[in-house]
Design a protein around this motif. Structure first.
Motif, PDB file in Angstrom:
ATOM      1  N   LYS A 135       0.801  -1.219   0.000  1.00  0.00           N
ATOM      2  CA  LYS A 135       0.000   0.000   0.000  1.00  0.00           C
ATOM      3  C   LYS A 135       0.840   1.279   0.000  1.00  0.00           C
ATOM      4  O   LYS A 135       0.353   2.335  -0.357  1.00  0.00           O
ATOM      5  CB  LYS A 135      -0.915   0.036   1.232  1.00  0.00           C
ATOM      6  CG  LYS A 135      -1.882  -1.116   1.348  1.00  0.00           C
ATOM      7  CD  LYS A 135      -2.987  -1.062   0.352  1.00  0.00           C
ATOM      8  CE  LYS A 135      -4.010  -0.018   0.699  1.00  0.00           C
ATOM      9  NZ  LYS A 135      -5.050   0.154  -0.280  1.00  0.00           N
ATOM     10  N   THR A 186     -12.195  -7.658   0.083  1.00  0.00           N
ATOM     11  CA  THR A 186     -13.530  -7.105  -0.164  1.00  0.00           C
ATOM     12  C   THR A 186     -14.634  -8.087   0.210  1.00  0.00           C
ATOM     13  O   THR A 186     -15.744  -7.675   0.494  1.00  0.00           O
ATOM     14  CB  THR A 186     -13.690  -6.678  -1.638  1.00  0.00           C
ATOM     15  OG1 THR A 186     -13.463  -7.811  -2.469  1.00  0.00           O
ATOM     16  CG2 THR A 186     -12.726  -5.568  -1.994  1.00  0.00           C
ATOM     17  N   ALA A 192      -7.512   3.719  -1.758  1.00  0.00           N
ATOM     18  CA  ALA A 192      -8.285   2.560  -1.299  1.00  0.00           C
ATOM     19  C   ALA A 192      -8.588   1.644  -2.481  1.00  0.00           C
ATOM     20  O   ALA A 192      -8.941   2.112  -3.573  1.00  0.00           O
ATOM     21  CB  ALA A 192      -9.579   3.022  -0.638  1.00  0.00           C
ATOM     22  N   ASN A 238     -10.528  -3.979   3.908  1.00  0.00           N
ATOM     23  CA  ASN A 238      -9.343  -3.366   3.310  1.00  0.00           C
ATOM     24  C   ASN A 238      -8.095  -4.125   3.720  1.00  0.00           C
ATOM     25  O   ASN A 238      -7.980  -4.559   4.861  1.00  0.00           O
ATOM     26  CB  ASN A 238      -9.196  -1.906   3.760  1.00  0.00           C
ATOM     27  CG  ASN A 238     -10.265  -1.035   3.173  1.00  0.00           C
ATOM     28  OD1 ASN A 238     -10.420  -0.966   1.962  1.00  0.00           O
ATOM     29  ND2 ASN A 238     -11.018  -0.374   4.028  1.00  0.00           N
TER      30      ASN A 238
END
Length: 135
Positions: free
Chosen positions: A32, A77, A49, A101
């Motif tokens: 990320k 998800t 996101a 997430n």
């Protein structure tokens, strides 16, 4: 280009990456967050996101376009909060989902695999298949 793959969800702003002696490129890469050195200057990047870092394109991308282990983000998800073994990596690593997430990718110590029942890394003979050999 030198790439140092660090797939933990570490807040990189706290790391002391010094670009003074590094060539231009991406460093301290996580799923990320990643750091870029350009002209000896450090810039931190965080993927939006639902996106993760794609080493092939050197940019944030949809997890379905990204190789393991960061492609596991797409599974969050539909997953409940928790940690999940990355079977495509022989369960030697796992990903963490919170509120659908991806929170990070972590690696188990050498010789261990992720035990989803205990939510920690463990010896393979203590873990049920498909990750371990416990009968």
């Amino acid at each position: 280009m030198l790439l140092i793959a660090v797939l933990f969800a570490i807040p990189l702003s706290g790391l002391a990456l010094d670009c003074a002696n590094l060539t231009d490129g991406d460093y301290e890469i996580g799923c990320k967050i990643y750091a870029t050195c350009a002209n000896h200057q450090l810039t931190m990047h965080q993927c939006d996101a639902g996106k993760v870092y794609n080493m092939r394109t050197r940019s944030c991308d949809d997890p379905k376009n990204v190789p393991p282990p960061c492609n596991e983000a797409g599974h969050c998800t539909t997953s409940t909060d928790g940690r999940y073994a990355i079977q495509s990596m022989n369960c030697t690593s796992y990903y963490t989902c919170v509120n659908h997430n991806l929170q990070g990718i972590n690696f188990c110590a050498p010789g261990t695999v992720f035990n989803e029942a205990l939510q920690t890394c463990d010896w393979a003979d203590h873990v049920a298949p498909p990750c371990g050999t416990k009968h």
